[in-house]
Design a protein around this motif. Sequence first.
Motif, short mmCIF file in Angstrom:
data_model
loop_
_atom_site.label_atom_id
_atom_site.label_comp_id
_atom_site.label_asym_id
_atom_site.label_seq_id
_atom_site.Cartn_x
_atom_site.Cartn_y
_atom_site.Cartn_z
N PHE A 637 10.42 -10.15 4.71
CA PHE A 637 11.36 -10.64 3.69
C PHE A 637 11.11 -9.93 2.37
O PHE A 637 12.04 -9.46 1.70
CB PHE A 637 11.19 -12.15 3.51
CG PHE A 637 12.23 -12.99 4.19
CD1 PHE A 637 13.38 -13.35 3.53
CD2 PHE A 637 12.05 -13.40 5.50
CE1 PHE A 637 14.33 -14.13 4.14
CE2 PHE A 637 12.99 -14.18 6.13
CZ PHE A 637 14.14 -14.56 5.46
N VAL A 638 9.84 -9.90 1.96
CA VAL A 638 9.48 -9.30 0.68
C VAL A 638 9.66 -7.79 0.72
O VAL A 638 10.24 -7.19 -0.20
CB VAL A 638 8.03 -9.66 0.32
CG1 VAL A 638 7.58 -8.94 -0.95
CG2 VAL A 638 7.89 -11.17 0.15
N ARG A 639 9.20 -7.17 1.79
CA ARG A 639 9.30 -5.71 1.88
C ARG A 639 10.75 -5.25 1.85
O ARG A 639 11.11 -4.34 1.10
CB ARG A 639 8.63 -5.22 3.17
CG ARG A 639 8.60 -3.69 3.31
CD ARG A 639 8.12 -3.26 4.68
NE ARG A 639 9.00 -3.74 5.74
CZ ARG A 639 10.17 -3.14 6.06
NH1 ARG A 639 10.58 -2.08 5.38
NH2 ARG A 639 10.92 -3.63 7.01
N GLU A 640 11.61 -5.86 2.67
CA GLU A 640 13.00 -5.42 2.73
C GLU A 640 13.74 -5.72 1.43
O GLU A 640 14.55 -4.90 0.98
CB GLU A 640 13.72 -6.09 3.91
CG GLU A 640 13.34 -5.51 5.25
CD GLU A 640 14.28 -5.95 6.36
OE1 GLU A 640 14.44 -5.18 7.32
OE2 GLU A 640 14.86 -7.05 6.25
N ALA A 641 13.49 -6.86 0.84
CA ALA A 641 14.15 -7.16 -0.44
C ALA A 641 13.77 -6.13 -1.48
O ALA A 641 14.60 -5.70 -2.30
CB ALA A 641 13.78 -8.56 -0.91
N PHE A 642 12.50 -5.71 -1.47
CA PHE A 642 12.06 -4.69 -2.42
C PHE A 642 12.73 -3.35 -2.13
O PHE A 642 13.28 -2.70 -3.03
CB PHE A 642 10.54 -4.54 -2.37
CG PHE A 642 9.99 -3.62 -3.42
CD1 PHE A 642 9.56 -4.11 -4.64
CD2 PHE A 642 9.93 -2.25 -3.21
CE1 PHE A 642 9.08 -3.26 -5.63
CE2 PHE A 642 9.45 -1.39 -4.18
CZ PHE A 642 9.02 -1.90 -5.39
N VAL A 643 12.70 -2.93 -0.86
CA VAL A 643 13.26 -1.63 -0.49
C VAL A 643 14.77 -1.60 -0.74
O VAL A 643 15.32 -0.56 -1.11
CB VAL A 643 12.94 -1.33 0.99
CG1 VAL A 643 13.71 -0.11 1.48
CG2 VAL A 643 11.45 -1.11 1.17
N ALA A 661 2.97 -6.32 1.83
CA ALA A 661 4.21 -5.70 2.30
C ALA A 661 4.17 -4.18 2.22
O ALA A 661 5.08 -3.50 2.71
CB ALA A 661 5.40 -6.24 1.50
N GLY A 662 3.13 -3.63 1.59
CA GLY A 662 2.99 -2.18 1.52
C GLY A 662 3.88 -1.51 0.51
O GLY A 662 4.18 -0.31 0.63
N VAL A 663 4.33 -2.25 -0.51
CA VAL A 663 5.20 -1.65 -1.53
C VAL A 663 4.58 -1.72 -2.91
O VAL A 663 5.23 -1.39 -3.90
CB VAL A 663 6.59 -2.32 -1.54
CG1 VAL A 663 7.33 -2.06 -0.25
CG2 VAL A 663 6.46 -3.83 -1.79
N ALA A 667 5.61 -0.49 -7.14
CA ALA A 667 5.88 -1.49 -8.17
C ALA A 667 5.03 -1.23 -9.41
O ALA A 667 4.14 -0.39 -9.42
CB ALA A 667 5.60 -2.89 -7.62
N LEU A 668 5.33 -1.98 -10.46
CA LEU A 668 4.54 -1.89 -11.68
C LEU A 668 3.25 -2.67 -11.52
O LEU A 668 3.13 -3.52 -10.64
CB LEU A 668 5.37 -2.43 -12.85
CG LEU A 668 6.65 -1.64 -13.17
CD1 LEU A 668 7.41 -2.34 -14.28
CD2 LEU A 668 6.32 -0.21 -13.56
N GLU A 709 14.45 2.46 -5.94
CA GLU A 709 14.89 3.17 -4.74
C GLU A 709 14.05 4.42 -4.52
O GLU A 709 13.74 5.16 -5.45
CB GLU A 709 16.36 3.55 -4.87
CG GLU A 709 17.00 3.98 -3.57
CD GLU A 709 18.51 4.03 -3.68
OE1 GLU A 709 19.19 3.60 -2.72
OE2 GLU A 709 19.03 4.47 -4.72
N ALA A 710 13.69 4.64 -3.27
CA ALA A 710 12.91 5.83 -2.94
C ALA A 710 13.71 7.08 -3.25
O ALA A 710 14.92 7.14 -2.96
CB ALA A 710 12.51 5.79 -1.47
#
Length: 714
Positions: A637-643, A661-663, A667-668, A709-710
Amino acid sequence: MRLRKTAAKNPPTSLKSESLEPHRMHSEGQFLTTDQGIPISETDNSLKAGVRGPTLLEDFHFREKMMRFDHERIPERVVHARGAGAHGYFQVYKSLEKYTQARFLTDPSLRTPVFVRFSTVGGSRGSADTVRDVRGFATKFYTPEGNFDLVGNNMPVFFIQDGIKFPDFVHSVKPEPHNEIPQASSAHDSLWDFVSLVPETSHMVMWLMSDRAIPRSFRMMEGFGVHTFRLVNAEGKATLVKFHWKPLLGTHSMVWDEAQKVSGKDPDFHRRDLWEAIEDGDFPEYELGLQLIPEEDVLKYGFDLLDATKLLPEELVPVQRVGKLTLDRNPDNFFAETEQVAFCVANVVPGIDFTNDPLMQARLFSYLDTQLTRLGGPNFAELPINKPVAPVHNHQQDGFGRQTIPTSRANYHPNSLGGGCPFLANPKQAFTHLQERVDGRKIRQRSGSFNDHFSQATLFYKSLSKPEQQHLVAALEFEVGKVERKEIRERVVNQILVNIDLDIAQRVARAVGVAPPKAVKPSKAGKKAKNAVEASPALSLENTPKDSIKTRKIAALVADGFAGKELAHVRKTLEGLGAMVEVVGPTLSPVTSMEGEQVVPHKTYLTASSVLYDAVYVPGGEKSVAALKRVPVAVDFVREAFVHCKALALSGEAGTLLDTAGVSQLALPPPTKGVEGAQGVVRSVKTETKGFSQLFADAIAAHRHWAREAPPPA
């Protein structure tokens, strides 16, 4: 599970709603009958000669029941097969009698009932809602002067200039005939073969590859009449007009990865969203916008306004918002209303007229001809959903499915047996075609004013924000990359894309395995005129209103031990601003907060997904966060919302979920005190920190945070 607001249960009645009442079948408390009203006491066993004998032909109930079942499907629409509909009303803000005599546009006290059907274009009835496609936005106005059908799309232009090419285009975009693959997708050889050989498709292809092709919802989607119409006032003076629908919630889209995942999680996502919004009392609203152009300015802007592959930039002719459409009632029966509604471009009322747009002229015939086959004959206008609220009197005779019962002996005009009735209307009240001078040789040829196929495609691309441009190029790389024949990929790059933008052509060429062009060569496919404006900010989704979170859906992830007081505070704030918060837990059993109170989840980690929400919120609570970290689908949930660049709110200990989540590297740094909300990720050191809820609401209103965004591959 989900609590509904009561406002939609008794929405405002309308003339059209009342007219449908005699046709509604209310079966509560009634016994079963045949279609002839014969009472039936047994419907589980056919009539047989003995308990093990053959079924008897005289079993009329069996024959009727089976016959009706065998024929309960009508041919699906060739295009726009998958749709969703809603009833509502339209009301003009002030009289437009200066431009038109149409009553629904000149009487501000008049509430005109409407039925709107939204749809995808390419897929079958069984395809998914969130595919990359054009969306239909068709509105039937039940006016006092007859039905007016504004049959539009969520894109202001079309693929072709002349309707004679419509069968060719539709055949090319449909699944390939040898294997019926792919369904509801334009990423295949036949579509891009057509595009590479027909450069007039260039502008529309850019729209199809843009974020406009994957809308967030029907409620957050613009609509366009596509063609240039005429408004005609009582004095017979005509004004050219382009119709727009502007959603009051703003225009928002999905990202491509999200749209694909939604197709698997909930293929009915858009249809469900529209239905639930109306049931909740969150009625979708759109303003009708008009671009009004004097007849003499038809060629003023460097292109021909009769060319359906061109748009008129709002910077040249502003869109005047003249009235509001409100959708306030769901259909009672999908088939009887949404499926049987028949839109015809030829349905206009006094005060609205056609132009010589060759695509429009073809649609005047095609839509009527289509309904004759799809709905079984010429009497489809008598079906309840299509029947006008205006009285109908004519000499039309018989045919399949006739519902009207004529009583006059005279079915011709003129007549004396019927007292001359129905008699001709007063010319001032009747529809009168504009007396336009028409002369010329009979010829199969396109006007030279239609020859520019690329300049507006370039204008559209240059009008987009950097993230939107990147999404468009990525869509081209995906779609053209699916094309098997290299020669088609080469034509797309070297004959279409290079004439739109050299950088696009080079990037796509590298991605799809063809030699990148080194320079733009003069196109033999048509001249490229200079645009009157270099860019049109109105075309970018980045410039849509972002000041509201009304009807946005937020997932709140919890497990036992979550910060209950904080969740209650955040939920109260967001719902007070019109959003909807759904609690997502490990099961549908009650979850206990750190304060000892229980909350019943709306959905579970398995039945929900971040792609079904506009934002994700995780309240603090050490025990709750630790439990979430142990569940991969919760971490997703967290990873996809971030990506997917959605708003994220992580309170207290929940901030560490970014690492899980590996992101976190994207992030800051975590906040050292108070609350921080950089790049749409709202975090706090402790739970219940002042300002947390409002900062989260602001992040949701922004819709997406593209800074996360990547970057595209080098």
